[in-house]
Design a protein around this motif. Sequence first.
Motif, mmCIF file in Angstrom:
data_model
loop_
_atom_site.group_PDB
_atom_site.id
_atom_site.type_symbol
_atom_site.label_atom_id
_atom_site.label_comp_id
_atom_site.label_asym_id
_atom_site.label_seq_id
_atom_site.Cartn_x
_atom_site.Cartn_y
_atom_site.Cartn_z
ATOM 1 N N CYS A 353 12.275 -3.666 16.896
ATOM 2 C CA CYS A 353 11.608 -4.950 16.696
ATOM 3 C C CYS A 353 10.394 -5.106 17.616
ATOM 4 O O CYS A 353 9.354 -5.635 17.207
ATOM 5 C CB CYS A 353 12.591 -6.099 16.933
ATOM 6 N N TRP A 354 10.511 -4.645 18.845
ATOM 7 C CA TRP A 354 9.402 -4.795 19.792
ATOM 8 C C TRP A 354 8.283 -3.805 19.506
ATOM 9 O O TRP A 354 7.120 -4.083 19.795
ATOM 10 C CB TRP A 354 9.924 -4.665 21.223
ATOM 11 N N GLU A 355 8.615 -2.665 18.955
ATOM 12 C CA GLU A 355 7.571 -1.724 18.552
ATOM 13 C C GLU A 355 6.749 -2.325 17.416
ATOM 14 O O GLU A 355 5.516 -2.229 17.408
ATOM 15 C CB GLU A 355 8.207 -0.412 18.108
ATOM 16 N N VAL A 356 7.433 -2.963 16.469
ATOM 17 C CA VAL A 356 6.725 -3.680 15.398
ATOM 18 C C VAL A 356 5.905 -4.820 15.989
ATOM 19 O O VAL A 356 4.757 -5.056 15.587
ATOM 20 C CB VAL A 356 7.729 -4.218 14.353
ATOM 21 N N GLY A 357 6.480 -5.513 16.968
ATOM 22 C CA GLY A 357 5.752 -6.598 17.619
ATOM 23 C C GLY A 357 4.480 -6.117 18.283
ATOM 24 O O GLY A 357 3.426 -6.760 18.185
ATOM 25 N N ARG A 358 4.566 -4.963 18.960
ATOM 26 C CA ARG A 358 3.382 -4.433 19.620
ATOM 27 C C ARG A 358 2.327 -3.994 18.614
ATOM 28 O O ARG A 358 1.125 -4.246 18.796
ATOM 29 C CB ARG A 358 3.760 -3.243 20.503
ATOM 30 N N ASN A 359 2.755 -3.341 17.540
ATOM 31 C CA ASN A 359 1.810 -2.783 16.575
ATOM 32 C C ASN A 359 1.216 -3.826 15.643
ATOM 33 O O ASN A 359 0.068 -3.676 15.199
ATOM 34 C CB ASN A 359 2.493 -1.698 15.743
ATOM 35 N N TYR A 360 1.979 -4.879 15.333
ATOM 36 C CA TYR A 360 1.549 -5.815 14.300
ATOM 37 C C TYR A 360 1.374 -7.248 14.806
ATOM 38 O O TYR A 360 0.347 -7.866 14.534
ATOM 39 C CB TYR A 360 2.543 -5.792 13.134
ATOM 40 N N VAL A 361 2.367 -7.770 15.534
ATOM 41 C CA VAL A 361 2.285 -9.163 15.979
ATOM 42 C C VAL A 361 1.165 -9.341 16.998
ATOM 43 O O VAL A 361 0.426 -10.334 16.969
ATOM 44 C CB VAL A 361 3.629 -9.634 16.565
ATOM 45 N N GLN A 362 1.025 -8.382 17.913
ATOM 46 C CA GLN A 362 -0.013 -8.513 18.937
ATOM 47 C C GLN A 362 -1.410 -8.262 18.394
ATOM 48 O O GLN A 362 -2.394 -8.649 19.018
ATOM 49 C CB GLN A 362 0.266 -7.546 20.097
ATOM 50 N N ASN A 363 -1.521 -7.614 17.247
ATOM 51 C CA ASN A 363 -2.807 -7.374 16.601
ATOM 52 C C ASN A 363 -3.013 -8.463 15.546
ATOM 53 O O ASN A 363 -2.531 -8.357 14.419
ATOM 54 C CB ASN A 363 -2.822 -5.981 15.960
ATOM 55 N N GLU A 364 -3.737 -9.502 15.919
ATOM 56 C CA GLU A 364 -3.842 -10.680 15.050
ATOM 57 C C GLU A 364 -4.477 -10.356 13.707
ATOM 58 O O GLU A 364 -4.025 -10.844 12.656
ATOM 59 C CB GLU A 364 -4.647 -11.772 15.759
ATOM 60 N N MET A 365 -5.507 -9.503 13.712
ATOM 61 C CA MET A 365 -6.159 -9.157 12.453
ATOM 62 C C MET A 365 -5.225 -8.356 11.546
ATOM 63 O O MET A 365 -5.194 -8.552 10.333
ATOM 64 C CB MET A 365 -7.437 -8.360 12.737
ATOM 65 N N PHE A 366 -4.464 -7.478 12.142
ATOM 66 C CA PHE A 366 -3.488 -6.695 11.376
ATOM 67 C C PHE A 366 -2.416 -7.629 10.812
ATOM 68 O O PHE A 366 -2.030 -7.531 9.638
ATOM 69 C CB PHE A 366 -2.849 -5.645 12.286
ATOM 70 N N LEU A 367 -1.932 -8.538 11.646
ATOM 71 C CA LEU A 367 -0.901 -9.488 11.214
ATOM 72 C C LEU A 367 -1.410 -10.358 10.077
ATOM 73 O O LEU A 367 -0.687 -10.635 9.110
ATOM 74 C CB LEU A 367 -0.451 -10.344 12.392
ATOM 75 N N ASN A 368 -2.665 -10.786 10.166
ATOM 76 C CA ASN A 368 -3.242 -11.603 9.091
ATOM 77 C C ASN A 368 -3.284 -10.821 7.776
ATOM 78 O O ASN A 368 -3.054 -11.379 6.708
ATOM 79 C CB ASN A 368 -4.647 -12.057 9.480
ATOM 80 N N GLY A 369 -3.588 -9.518 7.875
ATOM 81 C CA GLY A 369 -3.602 -8.687 6.676
ATOM 82 C C GLY A 369 -2.221 -8.582 6.046
ATOM 83 O O GLY A 369 -2.078 -8.648 4.817
ATOM 84 N N ILE A 370 -1.200 -8.420 6.878
ATOM 85 C CA ILE A 370 0.175 -8.359 6.363
ATOM 86 C C ILE A 370 0.559 -9.677 5.705
ATOM 87 O O ILE A 370 1.155 -9.700 4.618
ATOM 88 C CB ILE A 370 1.150 -8.012 7.506
ATOM 89 N N CYS A 371 0.216 -10.783 6.362
ATOM 90 C CA CYS A 371 0.547 -12.099 5.799
ATOM 91 C C CYS A 371 -0.126 -12.297 4.445
ATOM 92 O O CYS A 371 0.491 -12.806 3.499
ATOM 93 C CB CYS A 371 0.111 -13.203 6.769
ATOM 94 N N ASP A 372 -1.388 -11.893 4.343
ATOM 95 C CA ASP A 372 -2.115 -12.029 3.077
ATOM 96 C C ASP A 372 -1.470 -11.173 1.991
ATOM 97 O O ASP A 372 -1.304 -11.616 0.849
ATOM 98 C CB ASP A 372 -3.576 -11.626 3.267
ATOM 99 N N LEU A 373 -1.099 -9.944 2.349
ATOM 100 C CA LEU A 373 -0.489 -9.044 1.370
ATOM 101 C C LEU A 373 0.854 -9.581 0.876
ATOM 102 O O LEU A 373 1.130 -9.571 -0.333
ATOM 103 C CB LEU A 373 -0.302 -7.655 1.978
ATOM 104 N N VAL A 374 1.688 -10.049 1.801
ATOM 105 C CA VAL A 374 2.999 -10.584 1.414
ATOM 106 C C VAL A 374 2.832 -11.803 0.512
ATOM 107 O O VAL A 374 3.533 -11.947 -0.511
ATOM 108 C CB VAL A 374 3.827 -10.932 2.662
ATOM 109 N N ALA A 375 1.909 -12.688 0.873
ATOM 110 C CA ALA A 375 1.669 -13.878 0.048
ATOM 111 C C ALA A 375 1.186 -13.481 -1.347
ATOM 112 O O ALA A 375 1.593 -14.087 -2.357
ATOM 113 C CB ALA A 375 0.647 -14.774 0.738
ATOM 114 N N GLU A 376 0.337 -12.451 -1.431
ATOM 115 C CA GLU A 376 -0.190 -12.025 -2.726
ATOM 116 C C GLU A 376 0.890 -11.360 -3.573
ATOM 117 O O GLU A 376 0.923 -11.523 -4.799
ATOM 118 C CB GLU A 376 -1.366 -11.069 -2.508
ATOM 119 N N ILE A 377 1.787 -10.618 -2.929
ATOM 120 C CA ILE A 377 2.888 -9.997 -3.678
ATOM 121 C C ILE A 377 3.818 -11.079 -4.228
ATOM 122 O O ILE A 377 4.315 -10.974 -5.353
ATOM 123 C CB ILE A 377 3.657 -9.007 -2.779
#
Length: 560
Positions: A353-377
């Motif tokens: 969970c913390w590895e995901v947090g470091r790679n995605y949650v701490q990278n705001e632009m990356f996290l925004n991309g994931i949020c957009d993709l999930v919402a679009e799916i």
Amino acid sequence: MFAFGSPEHQRTCLWSAENRGATKSPHSAPMTAMFQSFFSSAGCDSFGATKSASAISQLASSYKQLIVDDGCLDTKSEPGFNAAAVFMGSIAEAAKALGLEAADRSYRSNFTINYRALFPDQSRNYRVDILEASLEQNSVIWVNGDKFEFSSDAMRRAETLKKCWTNLGVLLASWSNSSSERAGLRSHLLALDSAWAAFENKYISELIDIEAQPRKLILTAIEHEQKLKDLETRHGRQKVISLPEYMDTQRKLVRSIAHLNSVANFRRKGRDDLTVEILWDAMRTIQRCEAAEKNGDSTDLLSAARSLSGDVVDAFLAMRKYLRETSKCLERVDPHLCNNVGLVGRLVDWEECWEVGRNYVQNEMFLNGICDLVAEIRLAQRITPGLKSMCEDCDVELFMVLPRILWLRGLAKPAAHLHVFRSLLPHRFTVIQESGNASEQWPCDSELQALIEQFRSVYALLMSNWRSAGRDSDRSAWEVLIKRVVLGVEGAAREDTYGSLSPSVRSQAEHAVESFMNKMEGWSMEIQRHNAEDWNQFMSIIIQCLSGSSKGAKETSFQV
């Protein structure tokens, strides 16, 4: 119980080199008969008692059953271990039958509860592992990757016990029923018992000290967790978060957890570089999600951020709960920390969970991309209900469809997904952009740029179908592409996908879309294969966000 020794099992030398031939003594075969003959003779007062005769006879018999290979006692195989255990039991019974006083073993009262279970009283209680430790005499032991050395005093006592053991073996191997040997048997048993107790005392005491070192890692983490709990009780959970003392204690606890992870987590990477900032960023993200929801923002757009951030917090809380439970039973913690099933399980979840947090949650632009993709799916699931079934069932076809949807979304919204694609296909991007304002133009190589241009041409052609019809041409064109990547073009699916196009546009648009889809298929394979580990983690995150499940909140019964 530990034993002196390297990780490789060794054979234990029972006799010294000059005495190895004793096993081949012609007197050893009739030894039991001679003992019986001797004890059946009248007038032998010291050995004449029936009980003594039986015990010595059993001692001689069990000695002959020891398994010896090239002069070395076998205690590693099951038959060899059992034979050694029977022989040592016979030694104790013989000493008892002869009325020999046992050496003082009151030191056992100072053993920890685990070792008191192995040595519950002051009886001789000869154990094979103690014998192995004395005969092998390896002074180094490794625990959790750390090297520990036994003292020179422990090694001297081991050597003394080894000599007593060897002397007894020589006596029994060459037994000839002489009066001197009968007297020698008593002295050898007394000497063996005295040396055994001396070595057992020192060996186990030093083992206890060695085992205490790994437990200190757990104890340190427990102390930090307890301090966090005390601060929360004193100040309240809402106010305590911003206190410098609380934040410093959180940092210390996370460092302790990371250290434990590097030592005990053999099922994953055992990372020690996951810092408290991951937790703090996750908590801030959750706060932003809660504030946005109060303002009426889309829950679909926020669900991914909340899910991934919640996992970070939940994994930390689960680790704290484990430490609180373990504080009640520290004696049950295996010094080889990787053997503690509960600890390893919690650390696996924490690292993941913390590895995901470091790679995605701490990278705001990356996290925004994931949020957009999930919402679009989620929106695509409403357009094509079959996609929702694929996601719920984790159908194999889903793993062909999702990379296609990712490509469509990235090509349609390049600024929102630049960080996602740059992470998954770094070799395709030529310029690193660090500015806060992401560009609609990807800094990529010519092949990827050609795909982008082809997508824009196809998209413009589809949008032209609705420009004069008063509909949202952008959304309508998007629906055609989504239906195509989910449904395909077999049978009725072709009409479902292209049926909304006017006759004047359909033929040209259909040809253009199919040509683009064929081209995009190769890119879908590349993004999956370039770094399979990163892709699998990314897909796991997307599916988790779509399902609404949590990795960090697993409720399991407590195990050390």
